[in-house]
Design a protein around this motif. Structure first.
Motif, PDB file in Angstrom:
ATOM      1  N   LEU A  57       0.832  -1.197   0.000  1.00  0.00           N
ATOM      2  CA  LEU A  57       0.000   0.000   0.000  1.00  0.00           C
ATOM      3  C   LEU A  57       0.870   1.252   0.000  1.00  0.00           C
ATOM      4  CD1 LEU A  57      -2.901  -0.949   2.460  1.00  0.00           C
ATOM      5  CD2 LEU A  57      -3.051  -0.639  -0.011  1.00  0.00           C
ATOM      6  N   ALA A  61       0.779   3.941  -2.899  1.00  0.00           N
ATOM      7  CA  ALA A  61       0.385   5.295  -2.513  1.00  0.00           C
ATOM      8  C   ALA A  61       1.414   6.328  -2.967  1.00  0.00           C
ATOM      9  CB  ALA A  61       0.193   5.365  -0.999  1.00  0.00           C
ATOM     10  N   TYR A  77      -6.526  -4.815  -8.377  1.00  0.00           N
ATOM     11  CA  TYR A  77      -7.647  -5.281  -7.548  1.00  0.00           C
ATOM     12  C   TYR A  77      -8.834  -5.745  -8.378  1.00  0.00           C
ATOM     13  CZ  TYR A  77      -4.921  -3.428  -3.730  1.00  0.00           C
ATOM     14  OH  TYR A  77      -3.901  -3.198  -2.832  1.00  0.00           O
ATOM     15  N   ILE A 327      -5.133  -7.704  -0.389  1.00  0.00           N
ATOM     16  CA  ILE A 327      -4.579  -6.353  -0.369  1.00  0.00           C
ATOM     17  C   ILE A 327      -3.207  -6.282  -1.033  1.00  0.00           C
ATOM     18  CG2 ILE A 327      -3.772  -4.478   1.102  1.00  0.00           C
ATOM     19  CD1 ILE A 327      -6.806  -4.703   0.916  1.00  0.00           C
ATOM     20  N   TRP A 328      -2.283  -7.135  -0.595  1.00  0.00           N
ATOM     21  CA  TRP A 328      -0.929  -6.931  -1.107  1.00  0.00           C
ATOM     22  C   TRP A 328      -0.710  -7.572  -2.470  1.00  0.00           C
ATOM     23  CZ3 TRP A 328       3.499  -9.784  -2.159  1.00  0.00           C
ATOM     24  CH2 TRP A 328       3.587 -11.085  -1.698  1.00  0.00           C
ATOM     25  N   GLY A 331      -1.977  -5.106  -4.938  1.00  0.00           N
ATOM     26  CA  GLY A 331      -1.017  -4.027  -5.118  1.00  0.00           C
ATOM     27  C   GLY A 331       0.133  -4.416  -6.022  1.00  0.00           C
TER      28      GLY A 331
END
Length: 475
Positions: A57, A61, A77, A327-328, A331
């Motif tokens: 993240l 970001a 995603y 999530i990861w 990413g």
């Protein structure tokens, strides 16, 4: 805290260096700077100043802020394979919650586990049966298989120390061997497999979906499942040869009680998912073109598990591995997709092919890269970190050297898994099994190296012949 600061400084050095240095010929400034942020993510996954999701993240970001490409970075995603594996995590949760995984294990022990060697095979095929819907091999082997095998060892009077050789040392280390095989057999059997397939499809132009992956790797996997328990048995001969499997199974099944309706529903959902995933590939073998999206099948299976009360949403919320993976992995796939869009992988392959002279045949290159991947895997405690850091390098070199794309893809998919056999930290479940105390580091490493070498030989001989036979090879 000092350790974290130095790790963060090292991570930040990559985007800073790439920001203030001119790009090489063939790359735009934006692509070069994006590569710097990608290397930040790779180094972060290896050094782990924070958890994997937070590392990715952060990379996404800051890259989004400085490169103004947030939309491109978040595309990971929407990757269908991520949602395929996420849905499989739900089914995996159901196997643990309902007790169906344990019930299958005790039924197999009762039917086939009358000797220590046979129990080794029971472990192998139990792991194989539940592997298509358990993308966390830590949950599969550490949460379902290990507790049962550990209790069997104790029931036989085998404890760490003087009595370890009775049965426990073989049964525990065999659990690791077989898990490392089943982890590569299906794209949903180990979470990093989805990253593997994504890189291979982007860099090599292959079409590794659920069906092609299984078609290519189930056969060499089954061969190794037949070999590993036998070789492991003679590398670490247990003192106890015969087992009172009927009594062990009776006690285990008595604790579980009668089969519950949720278990029966889970069996039906499990079978439907397997049929849905395999049907398109099986029908294509007889000339019938049939399209059924594997992710859609997985999502339906997950939803059915919720709707029929096999698991609740709270159970899924409690599954940290599923959410961490979502999530990861989302990413890193987003960043890899952005790199592919910027033609960085093509540039790297062109640069290597232009500046390096490959005098070996494509098959020899394949063997060299497969062997090197096992050696390099020694340095990684995480299959996921290995995929992110090293797989694009091996794939790009193989592509530049002219290795068959599908053979290279399938070989490296296997070596990522069984290459981790060499060490007692080569997977998340390894500390659980090694920590049981039945095996020494020396035995674990030596026997693991032997098993990894056997896996490599099977892949480049029988595996390669199988891929050629079923028409997966392009050369």
């Amino acid at each position: 805290m000092k350790s974290k600061i130095w790790k963060l400084i090292l991570m930040a050095a990559f985007p800073v260096i790439f920001w203030f240095t001119p790009p090489p010929d063939g790359l735009t400034v934006e692509a070069w700077r994006l590569l710097g942020f990608y290397l930040l993510a790779i180094v972060g996954l290896i050094l782990r100043p924070f958890s994997e999701p937070l590392v990715l993240l952060s990379a996404v970001a800051f890259a989004g802020i400085f490169l103004n490409n947030t939309k491109d970075l978040l595309v990971g995603y929407s990757n269908t394979t991520i949602w395929l594996v996420f849905s499989a995590f739900a089914i995996s949760t159901a196997f643990v919650k309902t007790g169906l995984g344990k019930r299958i294990a005790y039924v197999m022990i009762r039917s086939f586990g009358s000797t220590t060697l046979r129990l080794g095979y029971v472990t192998a095929f139990l792991d194989f049966i539940i592997s298509p819907v358990t993308p966390s091999n830590t949950a599969r082997s550490g949460g379902i298989v290990f507790p049962i095998i550990h209790s069997v060892a104790k029931a036989l009077g085998s404890e760490p120390g003087e009595t370890a050789k009775k049965a426990g040392s073989y049964l525990i280390i065999n659990t690791y061997y077989t898990m490392k095989v089943t982890s590569f057999m299906f794209i949903t059997a180990m979470a990093p497999n989805l990253l593997t397939a994504d890189f291979m499809n982007k860099i090599l132009g292959t079409n590794l979906n659920w069906g092609n992956w299984a078609a290519g790797l189930v056969v060499p996997g089954l061969i190794l499942l037949l070999i590993y328990p036998f070789i492991g048995y003679y590398l670490d001969k247990p003192e106890i040869k015969r087992i009172n499997n009927k009594e062990i199974a009776r006690q285990g099944l008595a604790e579980l009680g009668v089969m519950q309706p949720t278990e029966k529903l889970l069996i039906a959902i499990f079978i439907l998912a397997l049929v849905g995933w395999a049907a398109p590939s099986l029908l294509s073998l007889i000339g019938i073109k049939f399209t059924l999206n594997a992710t859609a099948v997985a999502l339906v299976a997950m939803v059915l598990a919720f709707l029929f009360g096999v698991i609740g949403w709270g159970d899924m919320l409690a599954n940290k591995a599923a959410w961490n993976t979502l999530i990861w992995f989302g990413g890193i796939i987003g960043m890899a997709t952005a790199l592919d869009k910027a033609k960085i992988f093509d540039w790297l392959a062109h640069t290597i092919s232009t500046n390096v002279s490959f005098t070996y045949s494509p098959f020899t290159v394949l063997c060299i890269l497969g062997f090197l991947s096992i050696v390099v895997r020694y340095f990684f405690a995480s299959a996921s970190s290995y995929v992110v850091a090293m797989l694009p390098v091996f794939l790009t070199i193989g592509k530049a050297a002219g290795a068959d794309p599908m053979a290279l893809a399938l070989l490296l998919a296997g070596t990522n898994s069984f290459g981790g056999l060499v060490t007692h930290y080569g997977a998340g479940v390894a500390p659980i099994l090694f920590g049981a105390g039945y095996n020494s580091v020396t035995k674990w490493w030596i026997n693991g190296a032997i098993m990894a070498f056997i896996g490599f030989i099977v892949f480049i001989t029988l595996g390669y012949a199988w891929w050629d036979l079923i028409g997966l090879l392009q050369s």
